[in-house]
Write a protein that holds these residues in place. Structure first.
Motif, PDB file in Angstrom:
ATOM      1  N   LEU A  86       0.806  -1.225   0.000  1.00  0.00           N
ATOM      2  CA  LEU A  86       0.000   0.000   0.000  1.00  0.00           C
ATOM      3  C   LEU A  86       0.839   1.275   0.000  1.00  0.00           C
ATOM      4  O   LEU A  86       0.610   2.153  -0.837  1.00  0.00           O
ATOM      5  N   PRO A  87       1.826   1.408   0.890  1.00  0.00           N
ATOM      6  CA  PRO A  87       2.679   2.602   0.776  1.00  0.00           C
ATOM      7  C   PRO A  87       3.775   2.438  -0.277  1.00  0.00           C
ATOM      8  O   PRO A  87       4.583   3.335  -0.488  1.00  0.00           O
ATOM      9  N   ARG A  88       3.800   1.249  -0.912  1.00  0.00           N
ATOM     10  CA  ARG A  88       4.781   0.930  -1.964  1.00  0.00           C
ATOM     11  C   ARG A  88       6.211   1.116  -1.440  1.00  0.00           C
ATOM     12  O   ARG A  88       7.022   1.840  -1.996  1.00  0.00           O
ATOM     13  N   ARG A  89       6.473   0.392  -0.346  1.00  0.00           N
ATOM     14  CA  ARG A  89       7.786   0.414   0.292  1.00  0.00           C
ATOM     15  C   ARG A  89       8.246  -1.022   0.505  1.00  0.00           C
ATOM     16  O   ARG A  89       7.457  -1.895   0.864  1.00  0.00           O
ATOM     17  N   LEU A  90       9.506  -1.264   0.259  1.00  0.00           N
ATOM     18  CA  LEU A  90      10.111  -2.559   0.568  1.00  0.00           C
ATOM     19  C   LEU A  90      11.541  -2.316   0.998  1.00  0.00           C
ATOM     20  O   LEU A  90      12.065  -1.211   0.873  1.00  0.00           O
ATOM     21  N   GLU A  91      12.147  -3.363   1.536  1.00  0.00           N
ATOM     22  CA  GLU A  91      13.546  -3.275   1.933  1.00  0.00           C
ATOM     23  C   GLU A  91      14.358  -4.316   1.182  1.00  0.00           C
ATOM     24  O   GLU A  91      13.826  -5.326   0.713  1.00  0.00           O
ATOM     25  N   ILE A  92      15.627  -4.031   1.054  1.00  0.00           N
ATOM     26  CA  ILE A  92      16.594  -4.978   0.495  1.00  0.00           C
ATOM     27  C   ILE A  92      17.470  -5.430   1.647  1.00  0.00           C
ATOM     28  O   ILE A  92      17.999  -4.602   2.393  1.00  0.00           O
ATOM     29  N   GLY A  93      17.589  -6.734   1.802  1.00  0.00           N
ATOM     30  CA  GLY A  93      18.396  -7.232   2.909  1.00  0.00           C
ATOM     31  C   GLY A  93      18.597  -8.727   2.836  1.00  0.00           C
ATOM     32  O   GLY A  93      18.385  -9.342   1.802  1.00  0.00           O
ATOM     33  N   TYR A  94      18.954  -9.294   3.982  1.00  0.00           N
ATOM     34  CA  TYR A  94      19.357 -10.701   4.045  1.00  0.00           C
ATOM     35  C   TYR A  94      20.425 -10.942   2.977  1.00  0.00           C
ATOM     36  O   TYR A  94      20.462 -11.983   2.341  1.00  0.00           O
ATOM     37  N   THR A  95      21.278  -9.945   2.785  1.00  0.00           N
ATOM     38  CA  THR A  95      22.278  -9.989   1.719  1.00  0.00           C
ATOM     39  C   THR A  95      23.607 -10.497   2.255  1.00  0.00           C
ATOM     40  O   THR A  95      24.108  -9.992   3.256  1.00  0.00           O
ATOM     41  N   TRP A  96      24.136 -11.479   1.592  1.00  0.00           N
ATOM     42  CA  TRP A  96      25.471 -11.963   1.919  1.00  0.00           C
ATOM     43  C   TRP A  96      26.092 -12.626   0.695  1.00  0.00           C
ATOM     44  O   TRP A  96      25.399 -13.132  -0.172  1.00  0.00           O
ATOM     45  N   TYR A  97      27.412 -12.537   0.641  1.00  0.00           N
ATOM     46  CA  TYR A  97      28.189 -13.119  -0.460  1.00  0.00           C
ATOM     47  C   TYR A  97      29.384 -13.855   0.133  1.00  0.00           C
ATOM     48  O   TYR A  97      29.904 -13.458   1.183  1.00  0.00           O
ATOM     49  N   ALA A  98      29.840 -14.881  -0.551  1.00  0.00           N
ATOM     50  CA  ALA A  98      31.083 -15.547  -0.159  1.00  0.00           C
ATOM     51  C   ALA A  98      32.166 -14.479  -0.007  1.00  0.00           C
ATOM     52  O   ALA A  98      32.224 -13.520  -0.778  1.00  0.00           O
ATOM     53  N   GLN A  99      33.013 -14.636   0.993  1.00  0.00           N
ATOM     54  CA  GLN A  99      33.981 -13.590   1.317  1.00  0.00           C
ATOM     55  C   GLN A  99      34.888 -13.229   0.145  1.00  0.00           C
ATOM     56  O   GLN A  99      35.279 -12.073  -0.002  1.00  0.00           O
ATOM     57  N   SER A 100      35.196 -14.174  -0.719  1.00  0.00           N
ATOM     58  CA  SER A 100      36.073 -13.865  -1.849  1.00  0.00           C
ATOM     59  C   SER A 100      35.424 -12.893  -2.842  1.00  0.00           C
ATOM     60  O   SER A 100      36.105 -12.359  -3.713  1.00  0.00           O
ATOM     61  N   TYR A 101      34.127 -12.623  -2.694  1.00  0.00           N
ATOM     62  CA  TYR A 101      33.429 -11.666  -3.561  1.00  0.00           C
ATOM     63  C   TYR A 101      33.231 -10.307  -2.897  1.00  0.00           C
ATOM     64  O   TYR A 101      32.676  -9.407  -3.511  1.00  0.00           O
ATOM     65  N   TRP A 102      33.679 -10.162  -1.659  1.00  0.00           N
ATOM     66  CA  TRP A 102      33.556  -8.875  -0.985  1.00  0.00           C
ATOM     67  C   TRP A 102      34.425  -7.839  -1.702  1.00  0.00           C
ATOM     68  O   TRP A 102      35.504  -8.151  -2.203  1.00  0.00           O
ATOM     69  N   ARG A 103      33.941  -6.615  -1.734  1.00  0.00           N
ATOM     70  CA  ARG A 103      34.652  -5.474  -2.341  1.00  0.00           C
ATOM     71  C   ARG A 103      34.956  -5.704  -3.821  1.00  0.00           C
ATOM     72  O   ARG A 103      35.979  -5.253  -4.347  1.00  0.00           O
ATOM     73  N   THR A 104      34.053  -6.436  -4.487  1.00  0.00           N
ATOM     74  CA  THR A 104      34.101  -6.581  -5.941  1.00  0.00           C
ATOM     75  C   THR A 104      32.880  -5.866  -6.502  1.00  0.00           C
ATOM     76  O   THR A 104      32.119  -5.256  -5.758  1.00  0.00           O
ATOM     77  N   GLN A 105      32.644  -6.000  -7.781  1.00  0.00           N
ATOM     78  CA  GLN A 105      31.485  -5.358  -8.411  1.00  0.00           C
ATOM     79  C   GLN A 105      30.170  -6.065  -8.082  1.00  0.00           C
ATOM     80  O   GLN A 105      29.100  -5.586  -8.423  1.00  0.00           O
ATOM     81  N   VAL A 106      30.214  -7.196  -7.389  1.00  0.00           N
ATOM     82  CA  VAL A 106      29.011  -8.004  -7.157  1.00  0.00           C
ATOM     83  C   VAL A 106      27.934  -7.228  -6.408  1.00  0.00           C
ATOM     84  O   VAL A 106      26.775  -7.181  -6.831  1.00  0.00           O
ATOM     85  N   ASN A 107      28.268  -6.613  -5.273  1.00  0.00           N
ATOM     86  CA  ASN A 107      27.246  -5.921  -4.488  1.00  0.00           C
ATOM     87  C   ASN A 107      26.656  -4.744  -5.260  1.00  0.00           C
ATOM     88  O   ASN A 107      25.430  -4.565  -5.285  1.00  0.00           O
ATOM     89  N   THR A 108      27.494  -3.966  -5.911  1.00  0.00           N
ATOM     90  CA  THR A 108      26.986  -2.825  -6.685  1.00  0.00           C
ATOM     91  C   THR A 108      26.081  -3.302  -7.811  1.00  0.00           C
ATOM     92  O   THR A 108      25.018  -2.724  -8.058  1.00  0.00           O
ATOM     93  N   THR A 109      26.481  -4.368  -8.500  1.00  0.00           N
ATOM     94  CA  THR A 109      25.664  -4.919  -9.583  1.00  0.00           C
ATOM     95  C   THR A 109      24.317  -5.395  -9.056  1.00  0.00           C
ATOM     96  O   THR A 109      23.270  -5.104  -9.650  1.00  0.00           O
ATOM     97  N   CYS A 110      24.339  -6.131  -7.952  1.00  0.00           N
ATOM     98  CA  CYS A 110      23.077  -6.625  -7.373  1.00  0.00           C
ATOM     99  C   CYS A 110      22.173  -5.472  -6.960  1.00  0.00           C
ATOM    100  O   CYS A 110      20.964  -5.496  -7.243  1.00  0.00           O
ATOM    101  N   LYS A 111      22.739  -4.471  -6.311  1.00  0.00           N
ATOM    102  CA  LYS A 111      21.903  -3.350  -5.861  1.00  0.00           C
ATOM    103  C   LYS A 111      21.339  -2.584  -7.061  1.00  0.00           C
ATOM    104  O   LYS A 111      20.181  -2.158  -7.035  1.00  0.00           O
ATOM    105  N   LEU A 112      22.113  -2.428  -8.113  1.00  0.00           N
ATOM    106  CA  LEU A 112      21.611  -1.752  -9.310  1.00  0.00           C
ATOM    107  C   LEU A 112      20.431  -2.526  -9.894  1.00  0.00           C
ATOM    108  O   LEU A 112      19.393  -1.944 -10.231  1.00  0.00           O
TER     109      LEU A 112
END
Length: 192
Positions: A86-112
């Protein structure tokens, strides 16, 4: 629960989370012993099936597996949750990646991909994020997106070690999305 599509960009695919992803996710959460971080929702390797079942049973959560297209393997998970039509609101979360993917383009790509779908296809007006006050890595990742820090809700969560903790809340409005979208696209272009 939303009827999720499969989304793909820059070698990363988001597809609806199913039990078929269990083996890969059990391996992914062992990349960095992620389940030992008390402020996250990463499952223990032997509890991945329970994690997937719970995600599928939650009426206000729609979960994705994050797939590395180069390996074909699930490397983590992310979700839309606390979905309020109804208010057209949602959240993004429960997000996790294997540690070898941290600080790569993966999170930015997923969020986009997630933000584009939420604002431009679902026509939601607000997207939010929340993280534990002690999870500084998550706070930094959310803040790098350029979203607004709304504040702190005190004493509203229980960490997996039983400690009662606070939640840091963030949000992005649809009117702010075009500028953030451009920033995310430019950040990805600079890493190509």
């Amino acid at each position: 629960m939303l009827n999720l599509p499969t989304l793909s960009k820059n070698g990363i695919t988001l597809e609806p989370l199913t039990l078929e992803h269990a083996h890969d996710l059990a391996a992914a959460c062992q990349d960095g012993d992620l389940w030992t971080i008390t402020t996250t929702s990463v499952p223990e390797p032997d509890k991945v099936i329970e994690y997937i079942n719970k995600a599928q049973e939650m009426p206000d959560r729609s979960a994705f597996a994050v797939i590395d297209e180069h390996t074909g393997k699930a490397i983590g998970s992310t979700s839309y949750h606390d979905i309020l039509p109804l208010p057209r609101r949602l959240e993004i979360g429960y997000t996790w990646y294997a540690q070898s993917y941290w600080r790569t383009q993966v999170n930015t790509t997923c969020k986009l991909m997630l933000l584009t779908y939420a604002f431009e296809t679902l026509d939601y007006l607000t997207v939010g994020w929340r993280t534990d006050i002690g999870n500084h890595r998550s706070q930094q990742a959310i803040e790098r997106l350029g979203v607004t820090k709304d504040g702190v809700i005190r004493g509203n969560r229980v960490c997996r070690d039983g400690v009662i903790s606070d939640t840091v809340m963030y949000s992005l409005l649809k009117s702010e999305w075009p500028e953030i979208k451009t920033q995310l696209q430019e950040r990805l272009a600079s890493t190509q």
